[in-house]
Design an enzyme around this catalytic site. Structure first.
Site, PDB file in Angstrom:
ATOM      1  N   TYR A  66      -3.385  41.876  13.360  1.00 57.58           N
ATOM      2  CA  TYR A  66      -3.768  40.669  12.634  1.00 57.58           C
ATOM      3  C   TYR A  66      -2.889  40.510  11.399  1.00 57.58           C
ATOM      4  O   TYR A  66      -2.925  41.353  10.503  1.00 57.58           O
ATOM      5  CB  TYR A  66      -5.239  40.786  12.255  1.00 57.58           C
ATOM      6  CG  TYR A  66      -5.853  39.628  11.496  1.00 57.58           C
ATOM      7  CD1 TYR A  66      -5.265  38.375  11.449  1.00 57.58           C
ATOM      8  CD2 TYR A  66      -7.060  39.810  10.833  1.00 57.58           C
ATOM      9  CE1 TYR A  66      -5.855  37.332  10.759  1.00 57.58           C
ATOM     10  CE2 TYR A  66      -7.672  38.768  10.148  1.00 57.58           C
ATOM     11  CZ  TYR A  66      -7.059  37.539  10.102  1.00 57.58           C
ATOM     12  OH  TYR A  66      -7.644  36.515   9.425  1.00 57.58           O
TER      13      TYR A  66
ATOM     14  N   LYS B 264      -2.675  38.303  16.217  1.00 54.05           N
ATOM     15  CA  LYS B 264      -3.251  37.104  15.635  1.00 54.05           C
ATOM     16  C   LYS B 264      -2.372  36.739  14.450  1.00 54.05           C
ATOM     17  O   LYS B 264      -2.286  37.486  13.476  1.00 54.05           O
ATOM     18  CB  LYS B 264      -4.691  37.366  15.190  1.00 54.05           C
ATOM     19  CG  LYS B 264      -5.336  36.195  14.471  1.00 54.05           C
ATOM     20  CD  LYS B 264      -6.742  36.555  13.973  1.00 54.05           C
ATOM     21  CE  LYS B 264      -7.350  35.394  13.202  1.00 54.05           C
ATOM     22  NZ  LYS B 264      -8.704  35.730  12.662  1.00 54.05           N
TER      23      LYS B 264
ATOM     24  N   ILE C  90      -7.854  32.624  17.903  1.00 52.49           N
ATOM     25  CA  ILE C  90      -9.014  33.381  17.432  1.00 52.49           C
ATOM     26  C   ILE C  90      -9.640  32.499  16.370  1.00 52.49           C
ATOM     27  O   ILE C  90      -9.087  32.323  15.287  1.00 52.49           O
ATOM     28  CB  ILE C  90      -8.623  34.764  16.904  1.00 52.49           C
ATOM     29  CG1 ILE C  90      -8.040  35.591  18.062  1.00 52.49           C
ATOM     30  CG2 ILE C  90      -9.828  35.469  16.287  1.00 52.49           C
ATOM     31  CD1 ILE C  90      -7.547  36.972  17.667  1.00 52.49           C
TER      32      ILE C  90
END
Length: 383
Positions: free
Chosen positions: A212, A240, A279
């Protein structure tokens, strides 16, 4: 009685009737649940109790649980994880005393599944993992796997700025059955690129991992040179990415799997820049419409209609907006763990207008949307 491993002990699922009988009988040798001895749990000390689904009670007990062998874990294959398009960063609702409201949580998760969401991030920023202790964190992952793990992929946010904490939490998260982990780069006490690579390699060894990158929160960009080195790891799923679609396109041209971390860019990420999907925070509220623009087909008109909602959700730092919205929709109790507080009343009125424009029928829950007053919100400093 079902038993699974927790971070500092076991997570035990008891029939509700058995747990209530135990509370008033010799099964618990104390008048208080916390710190009592549970004979049903082989004499272990009780660390916490929460309401479960389907007439069961989730009990966490303090005897340390051994990690399961890799052969016993419930992690998915990396290739299966790469196929997910719509993943919701799920909200964690609270009871007035600050404990998890698992009934509201289960209802929210069920609505995500029913509207086509394929994965959940449990205990992420939206789910306020930063406000949980690790016992709560692992219990919520275990609970989600126990009730929904066969219908949706459960991805636990087990990252930390401490490599020791991240490795221990990730080990335990896979031990209780999560399918994959979400890992953030160390924040505040930042490290070098070499340190990032060693940190991520330490946590990726346990199972499928999504990295992330959100420099606005961590203060440090995970540079492509780092991702390129990590991408060869057998447990690397993808990332992400919150930097923007130019970065997304850079990675997708290298055949890396990328999910947008920005709802307002996610339609273009998916259809114009080769991204896998999103997401999402917004899908907590309108999972069916997010499925339409991410999984079904390119739809610039619908995306434009949803942008005012997406922008509203991030007027203040996430999860303030989604907490306020779900409260006004009557899906969760209006309980906030500080330091989060609801949006001001003018913004709460604006949300009602946005809902009316999109259509209440597209939002989760079945109660009329309303403007809550300041004194209807409960703000908790201790929980």
């Amino acid at each position: 009685m079902a038993v699974s491993a927790g971070l500092n002990g076991w997570v035990v699922s008891l029939p509700r009737e058995e747990a209530l009988r135990s509370a008033s009988s010799t099964s618990f040798r104390s008048s208080s649940f916390l710190g009592a001895t549970c004979r049903s749990c082989h004499g272990a000390r009780i660390a916490g109790i929460s309401a479960g689904r389907g007439g069961r009670v989730v009990v966490s007990v303090s005897a340390r649980a051994p990690a399961l062998s890799p052969q016993s874990r419930n992690s998915s294959k990396v290739e299966d994880m790469k196929k997910l398009r719509l993943i919701t960063a799920i909200k964690t609702p609270y009871l007035p005393d600050g404990r998890f409201d698992l009934q509201a949580y289960d209802d929210l998760v069920a609505q995500q599944i029913n509207h086509g969401v394929e994965g959940l991030i449990v205990g992420g920023t939206t789910g306020e993992g930063q406000l949980m202790d690790w016992e709560e964190h692992i219990m919520l992952i275990a609970h989600t796997v126990n009730y929904f793990g066969k219908r949706i992929k459960v991805i636990g946010n087990t990252g930390s700025n401490s490599t020791m904490e991240a490795t221990h939490a990730t080990d335990q998260g896979f031990a209780v059955g999560m399918h994959g982990s979400l890992q953030i780069n160390p924040y505040y006490g930042k490290t070098s690129n070499s340190g990032l690579i060693k940190h991520f390699n330490s946590v990726m060894r346990f199972g499928p991992t999504i990295i992330y990158n959100v420099p606005a929160r961590t203060g440090q960009d995970i540079e492509p040179a780092v991702i390129e080195q990590l991408s060869g790891h057998p447990h690397f799923v993808g990332l992400k990415e919150c930097v923007g679609n130019n970065r997304v396109e850079y990675y997708t041209k290298q055949n890396l799997t990328v999910w947008s971390g920005n709802d307002d860019q996610s339609h273009d990420t998916r259809w114009n820049f080769g991204g896998q999907g999103v997401i999402s925070v917004t899908s907590n509220l309108i999972p069916g419409l997010m499925k339409s623009i991410i999984r079904d087909q390119k739809n610039e008109e619908l995306n434009a209609k949803l942008l005012p909602l997406m922008n509203w959700l991030f007027i203040e730092p996430n999860p303030i907006g989604v907490n306020t919205a779900l409260s006004q929709l009557g899906v969760i109790r209006p309980v906030f763990r500080l330091p989060y507080v609801p949006l001001d009343v003018e913004k709460r009125r604006l949300f009602v207008k946005i809902v009316e424009t999109i259509g209440r029928e597209h939002f989760v829950g079945d109660k009329p949307v309303q403007v809550l007053e300041d004194d209807e919100f409960l703000l908790l400093a201790r929980f």
